[in-house]
Design a protein around this motif. Structure first.
Motif, PDB file in Angstrom:
ATOM      1  N   UNK A 212       0.799  -1.105  -0.004  1.00 56.96           N
ATOM      2  CA  UNK A 212      -0.060   0.028   0.054  1.00 56.96           C
ATOM      3  C   UNK A 212       0.949   1.330   0.076  1.00 56.96           C
ATOM      4  N   UNK A 213       1.897   1.414   0.832  1.00 56.91           N
ATOM      5  CA  UNK A 213       2.659   2.476   0.992  1.00 56.91           C
ATOM      6  C   UNK A 213       3.843   2.528  -0.162  1.00 56.91           C
ATOM      7  N   UNK A 214       4.246   1.361  -1.055  1.00 60.35           N
ATOM      8  CA  UNK A 214       5.011   1.337  -1.958  1.00 60.35           C
ATOM      9  C   UNK A 214       4.486   0.330  -3.042  1.00 60.35           C
ATOM     10  N   UNK A 215       3.730   1.189  -4.098  1.00 58.96           N
ATOM     11  CA  UNK A 215       3.256   0.385  -5.135  1.00 58.96           C
ATOM     12  C   UNK A 215       4.304  -0.207  -5.990  1.00 58.96           C
ATOM     13  N   UNK A 216       5.661   0.401  -5.993  1.00 60.62           N
ATOM     14  CA  UNK A 216       6.649  -0.151  -6.967  1.00 60.62           C
ATOM     15  C   UNK A 216       7.090  -1.729  -6.505  1.00 60.62           C
ATOM     16  N   UNK A 217       6.710  -2.110  -5.340  1.00 61.61           N
ATOM     17  CA  UNK A 217       6.969  -3.540  -5.089  1.00 61.61           C
ATOM     18  C   UNK A 217       5.950  -4.377  -5.887  1.00 61.61           C
ATOM     19  N   UNK A 218       4.848  -3.925  -6.474  1.00 53.98           N
ATOM     20  CA  UNK A 218       4.177  -4.715  -7.521  1.00 53.98           C
ATOM     21  C   UNK A 218       4.925  -4.899  -8.738  1.00 53.98           C
ATOM     22  N   UNK A 219       6.144  -4.237  -8.813  1.00 56.77           N
ATOM     23  CA  UNK A 219       6.899  -4.472 -10.293  1.00 56.77           C
ATOM     24  C   UNK A 219       7.073  -6.134 -10.314  1.00 56.77           C
ATOM     25  N   UNK A 220       7.113  -6.843  -9.404  1.00 54.02           N
ATOM     26  CA  UNK A 220       7.392  -8.198  -9.305  1.00 54.02           C
ATOM     27  C   UNK A 220       5.911  -8.979  -8.569  1.00 54.02           C
ATOM     28  N   UNK A 221       5.415  -9.911  -9.414  1.00 53.07           N
ATOM     29  CA  UNK A 221       4.165 -10.546  -8.698  1.00 53.07           C
ATOM     30  C   UNK A 221       4.375 -11.294  -7.538  1.00 53.07           C
ATOM     31  N   UNK A 222       3.440 -11.378  -6.555  1.00 53.49           N
ATOM     32  CA  UNK A 222       3.723 -11.993  -5.442  1.00 53.49           C
ATOM     33  C   UNK A 222       3.910 -13.178  -5.773  1.00 53.49           C
ATOM     34  N   UNK A 223       4.486 -14.193  -4.724  1.00 57.70           N
ATOM     35  CA  UNK A 223       4.626 -15.530  -5.057  1.00 57.70           C
ATOM     36  C   UNK A 223       3.209 -16.431  -5.162  1.00 57.70           C
ATOM     37  N   UNK A 224       2.445 -15.830  -4.128  1.00 56.48           N
ATOM     38  CA  UNK A 224       0.800 -16.340  -4.255  1.00 56.48           C
ATOM     39  C   UNK A 224       0.118 -16.231  -5.823  1.00 56.48           C
ATOM     40  N   UNK A 225       0.596 -15.192  -6.366  1.00 51.76           N
ATOM     41  CA  UNK A 225       0.244 -14.904  -7.746  1.00 51.76           C
ATOM     42  C   UNK A 225       0.739 -16.026  -8.660  1.00 51.76           C
ATOM     43  N   UNK A 226       2.076 -16.298  -8.740  1.00 51.25           N
ATOM     44  CA  UNK A 226       2.549 -17.422  -9.344  1.00 51.25           C
ATOM     45  C   UNK A 226       1.882 -18.649  -9.282  1.00 51.25           C
ATOM     46  N   UNK A 227       1.595 -19.090  -8.060  1.00 50.39           N
ATOM     47  CA  UNK A 227       0.641 -20.178  -7.618  1.00 50.39           C
ATOM     48  C   UNK A 227      -0.642 -20.347  -8.121  1.00 50.39           C
ATOM     49  N   UNK A 228      -1.251 -19.099  -8.367  1.00 55.07           N
ATOM     50  CA  UNK A 228      -2.461 -19.009  -8.946  1.00 55.07           C
ATOM     51  C   UNK A 228      -2.473 -19.200 -10.417  1.00 55.07           C
ATOM     52  N   UNK A 229      -1.542 -18.788 -11.091  1.00 56.28           N
ATOM     53  CA  UNK A 229      -1.494 -19.232 -12.333  1.00 56.28           C
ATOM     54  C   UNK A 229      -1.118 -20.519 -12.684  1.00 56.28           C
ATOM     55  N   UNK A 230      -0.345 -21.495 -11.930  1.00 56.21           N
ATOM     56  CA  UNK A 230       0.027 -22.749 -12.039  1.00 56.21           C
ATOM     57  C   UNK A 230      -1.513 -23.831 -11.645  1.00 56.21           C
ATOM     58  N   UNK A 231      -2.177 -23.226 -10.553  1.00 56.38           N
ATOM     59  CA  UNK A 231      -3.278 -24.115 -10.206  1.00 56.38           C
ATOM     60  C   UNK A 231      -4.541 -23.793 -11.180  1.00 56.38           C
ATOM     61  N   UNK A 232      -4.423 -22.695 -11.602  1.00 56.76           N
ATOM     62  CA  UNK A 232      -5.500 -22.309 -12.987  1.00 56.76           C
ATOM     63  C   UNK A 232      -5.349 -23.140 -13.877  1.00 56.76           C
ATOM     64  N   UNK A 233      -3.812 -23.401 -14.357  1.00 54.36           N
ATOM     65  CA  UNK A 233      -3.867 -24.306 -15.641  1.00 54.36           C
ATOM     66  C   UNK A 233      -4.277 -25.628 -15.136  1.00 54.36           C
ATOM     67  N   UNK A 234      -4.003 -26.098 -14.287  1.00 54.86           N
ATOM     68  CA  UNK A 234      -4.403 -27.527 -13.794  1.00 54.86           C
ATOM     69  C   UNK A 234      -5.904 -27.691 -13.607  1.00 54.86           C
ATOM     70  N   UNK A 235      -6.831 -26.955 -13.171  1.00 51.67           N
ATOM     71  CA  UNK A 235      -7.832 -26.960 -13.142  1.00 51.67           C
ATOM     72  C   UNK A 235      -8.678 -26.928 -14.673  1.00 51.67           C
TER      73      UNK A 235
END
Length: 335
Positions: free
Chosen positions: A84-107
């Motif tokens: 929230x205080x540093x939006x530049x941290x979103x230049x790299x997606x969180x680890x949970x987002x990477x797992x979302x991409x992987x799990x979505x593919x399996x479903x």
């Protein structure tokens, strides 16, 4: 210097622009996961006699989407609280987002495999199911490679520009697979209905091909606004609910069969009642006729018995014989 500042500004804009579609897609995905959980409960309670493979498919989808739901919550927390205080941290997606991409593919891969198998069961042809399976495998491999590379990304915009081929390939392959299965299954069921095979009822596999094509279009044309990423989060729950709705729709078929059987039995019951009433009337007439015949027989028997008794009485009546004894003396005879 100006180019570096411009790149930094673009990265900052990209990191901020991804928050809104992620929030909207994540919240809608959470709502659809609730629908998926309800449909799964309905399936396991109403179709306990289904085979192990089908139950394992539904269980796998439910568990994978549960993991995706947890990862989406962590992603929203990272984007709205931690960064929230540093939006530049979103230049790299969180680890949970990477797992979302992987799990979505399996479903999506599991759902596509189910529809390819269903297409084979209906058509008994191997060409279209094998083609759908190959497209699904291509999309899944592309998604796995993309997920692995996402763990090592250093900048979001640079990563998307470098992996545009893999992302587009996965969406195009899945859109083609959705289109083939939808058209193939619909055509097979319509053909079966015309030929008298009315056991199945089909309302279309929802809007899966349209969703895939729309997302692919948004990614290739307007990928800067990240609307496609929000749909990406939403899409696995859409296809999961589509599968469960297709399975639970058999309840309507059961009710239709029961209602048709009840109507047939009611019509048959009316005919049976008419036949029973006619049988009762016939039996009553037969009973009256039997009673009349019996009365006649009893009367004839009584008259015959009476005549026999009279004859017996005449025969058995003793005869009276008068015997006169005469006493003879010398003077006279006295009888």
């Amino acid at each position: 210097m100006n180019s570096s500042l411009e790149g930094s500004a673009n990265s900052s804009y990209g990191s901020v622009a991804i928050i809104e579609p992620t929030q909207v897609g994540g919240l809608l995905s959470a709502a659809l996961f609730g629908c998926l959980a309800c449909q799964s409960y309905l399936y396991f309670t109403r179709f306990a006699s289904d085979g192990f493979a089908l139950k394992a498919t539904v269980s796998a989808i439910l568990l994978i989407q549960l993991g995706q739901f947890v990862c989406i919550i962590l992603t929203l927390r990272a984007m709205t609280v931690s960064a929230y205080s540093d939006p530049s941290r979103l230049n790299i997606l969180p680890l949970a987002t990477d797992l979302v991409i992987m799990l979505s593919g399996f479903t999506v891969f599991i759902v596509h495999s189910f529809y390819a198998f269903r297409l084979w069961k209906l058509t008994r042809s191997l060409f279209l199911p094998i083609l759908c399976g190959m497209l699904s495998v291509v999309a899944q491999i592309s998604m796995l490679i993309l997920s692995v590379r996402a763990f090592s990304m250093t900048d979001l915009m640079t990563f998307i520009d470098s992996q545009i081929v893999l992302i587009a390939l996965s969406w195009i392959a899945r859109a083609a697979c959705d289109s083939i299965t939808t058209v193939g299954v619909t055509w097979s069921l319509r053909k079966g209905r015309v030929s008298g095979f009315r056991e199945y009822d089909y309302h279309g596999d929802d809007g899966r091909p349209l969703d895939s094509l729309d997302t692919c279009f948004k990614f290739t044309v307007v990928k800067q606004n990240y609307v496609w990423f929000g749909i990406w989060l939403l899409w696995p729950n859409v296809v999961g609910n589509s599968l469960l709705a297709s399975l639970n729709r058999r309840l309507l078929l059961r009710e239709n069969r029961k209602s048709s059987r009840g109507d047939a039995q009611s019509r048959g019951g009316g005919l049976n009642a008419i036949g029973f009433a006619a049988g009762d009337m016939q039996s009553d007439r037969d009973s009256l006729q039997n009673l009349k015949n019996r009365d006649v027989q009893v009367q004839v028997f009584q008259e015959t018995e009476r005549s026999i008794n009279q004859e017996q009485n005449r025969v058995s009546k003793p005869a009276v014989v008068h015997i006169r004894a005469c006493v003879s003396t010398d003077d006279e005879t006295d009888c």
